[in-house]
Motif scaffolding. Structure first.
Motif, PDB file in Angstrom:
ATOM      1  N   ASN A  70     -18.492  10.148  20.851  1.00  0.00           N
ATOM      2  CA  ASN A  70     -18.425   9.142  22.485  1.00  0.00           C
ATOM      3  C   ASN A  70     -18.088   7.832  21.468  1.00  0.00           C
ATOM      4  O   ASN A  70     -18.932   6.878  21.460  1.00  0.00           O
ATOM      5  N   LYS A  71     -16.689   7.618  21.256  1.00  0.00           N
ATOM      6  CA  LYS A  71     -16.246   6.240  20.959  1.00  0.00           C
ATOM      7  C   LYS A  71     -16.641   5.221  21.724  1.00  0.00           C
ATOM      8  O   LYS A  71     -16.852   4.134  21.473  1.00  0.00           O
ATOM      9  N   GLN A  72     -16.216   5.581  23.179  1.00  0.00           N
ATOM     10  CA  GLN A  72     -16.375   4.592  24.072  1.00  0.00           C
ATOM     11  C   GLN A  72     -17.921   3.971  24.252  1.00  0.00           C
ATOM     12  O   GLN A  72     -18.323   2.729  24.211  1.00  0.00           O
ATOM     13  N   GLN A  73     -18.967   4.830  24.123  1.00  0.00           N
ATOM     14  CA  GLN A  73     -20.325   4.408  24.252  1.00  0.00           C
ATOM     15  C   GLN A  73     -20.575   3.724  22.880  1.00  0.00           C
ATOM     16  O   GLN A  73     -21.487   2.636  23.088  1.00  0.00           O
ATOM     17  N   PHE A  74     -20.090   4.269  21.884  1.00  0.00           N
ATOM     18  CA  PHE A  74     -20.465   3.443  20.533  1.00  0.00           C
ATOM     19  C   PHE A  74     -19.990   2.276  20.505  1.00  0.00           C
ATOM     20  O   PHE A  74     -20.411   1.087  20.168  1.00  0.00           O
ATOM     21  N   ALA A  75     -18.639   2.092  20.844  1.00  0.00           N
ATOM     22  CA  ALA A  75     -18.118   0.460  20.933  1.00  0.00           C
ATOM     23  C   ALA A  75     -18.979  -0.394  21.695  1.00  0.00           C
ATOM     24  O   ALA A  75     -19.327  -1.602  21.425  1.00  0.00           O
ATOM     25  N   LYS A  76     -19.475   0.066  23.012  1.00  0.00           N
ATOM     26  CA  LYS A  76     -20.217  -0.605  23.783  1.00  0.00           C
ATOM     27  C   LYS A  76     -21.653  -0.780  23.090  1.00  0.00           C
ATOM     28  O   LYS A  76     -21.940  -2.247  23.237  1.00  0.00           O
ATOM     29  N   GLU A  77     -22.481   0.060  22.642  1.00  0.00           N
ATOM     30  CA  GLU A  77     -23.442  -0.477  21.891  1.00  0.00           C
ATOM     31  C   GLU A  77     -23.135  -1.182  20.572  1.00  0.00           C
ATOM     32  O   GLU A  77     -24.324  -1.719  20.278  1.00  0.00           O
ATOM     33  N   LEU A  78     -22.252  -0.875  19.977  1.00  0.00           N
ATOM     34  CA  LEU A  78     -21.675  -2.039  18.731  1.00  0.00           C
ATOM     35  C   LEU A  78     -21.774  -3.161  18.991  1.00  0.00           C
ATOM     36  O   LEU A  78     -22.317  -4.017  18.532  1.00  0.00           O
ATOM     37  N   LYS A  79     -20.976  -3.564  20.212  1.00  0.00           N
ATOM     38  CA  LYS A  79     -20.762  -5.050  20.706  1.00  0.00           C
ATOM     39  C   LYS A  79     -22.349  -5.744  21.186  1.00  0.00           C
ATOM     40  O   LYS A  79     -22.619  -6.479  20.706  1.00  0.00           O
ATOM     41  N   GLU A  80     -23.138  -4.604  21.757  1.00  0.00           N
ATOM     42  CA  GLU A  80     -24.300  -5.206  22.176  1.00  0.00           C
ATOM     43  C   GLU A  80     -25.253  -5.451  20.678  1.00  0.00           C
ATOM     44  O   GLU A  80     -25.988  -6.451  20.846  1.00  0.00           O
ATOM     45  N   HIS A  81     -25.251  -4.540  19.748  1.00  0.00           N
ATOM     46  CA  HIS A  81     -25.788  -4.750  18.403  1.00  0.00           C
ATOM     47  C   HIS A  81     -25.222  -6.107  17.979  1.00  0.00           C
ATOM     48  O   HIS A  81     -26.184  -6.929  17.388  1.00  0.00           O
ATOM     49  N   GLN A  82     -24.240  -6.121  17.806  1.00  0.00           N
ATOM     50  CA  GLN A  82     -23.395  -7.703  17.100  1.00  0.00           C
ATOM     51  C   GLN A  82     -23.926  -8.673  17.911  1.00  0.00           C
ATOM     52  O   GLN A  82     -24.123  -9.980  17.501  1.00  0.00           O
TER      53      GLN A  82
END
Length: 129
Positions: A70-82
């Motif tokens: 789930n690339k879209q969800q991963f990208a969203k949560e990656l941004k939040e993590h950063q």
């Protein structure tokens, strides 16, 4: 050359993804040129000059990597993590749930690339220097 202990001491100071760029600068100063993180068990392989390499021990019980990405969800949560909104254990769990099996950080190019279980490149981004 560097040791796993030196790197783990530096990593212990990382509380959120917002701390990651400083961590990268610190381990680069030790002579680390790249490292890989295996999501399923937390093993890290650090590379230095020539073919020098050290590997951390397994950090936790094996966790399953979702076969569907789930690339879209991963990208969203990656941004939040950063942005500092999650800690590292949560980030690793989130990676597994979204089909991320590993990542590789290249300290020469200042990039971080994420891969699925088949080694397919899913996302690559620049690390702020």
């Amino acid at each position: 050359m560097f040791t796993v202990q030196q790197i783990e001491e530096a990593h212990a100071r990382v509380k959120t993804g917002a701390d990651f760029p400083k961590y990268i600068q610190e381990i680069k100063g030790f002579g680390v040129s790249a490292f890989e993180f295996i999501v399923s068990n937390g093993v890290e392989v650090y590379h230095g000059v020539g073919s020098f390499q050290v590997q951390s021990p397994t950090k936790y019980e094996t966790q399953d990597i979702s076969p569907s990405v789930n690339k879209q969800q991963f990208a969203k949560e990656l941004k939040e993590h950063q942005e500092g909104k999650s800690d590292f254990p949560y980030f690793v769990k989130m990676c597994a749930e979204n089909g991320i099996a590993s990542w590789k950080v290249d300290l020469e190019k200042y990039t971080c690339t994420y891969f699925d279980s088949e080694g397919k490149k899913l996302l690559s981004e620049n690390i702020p220097a």
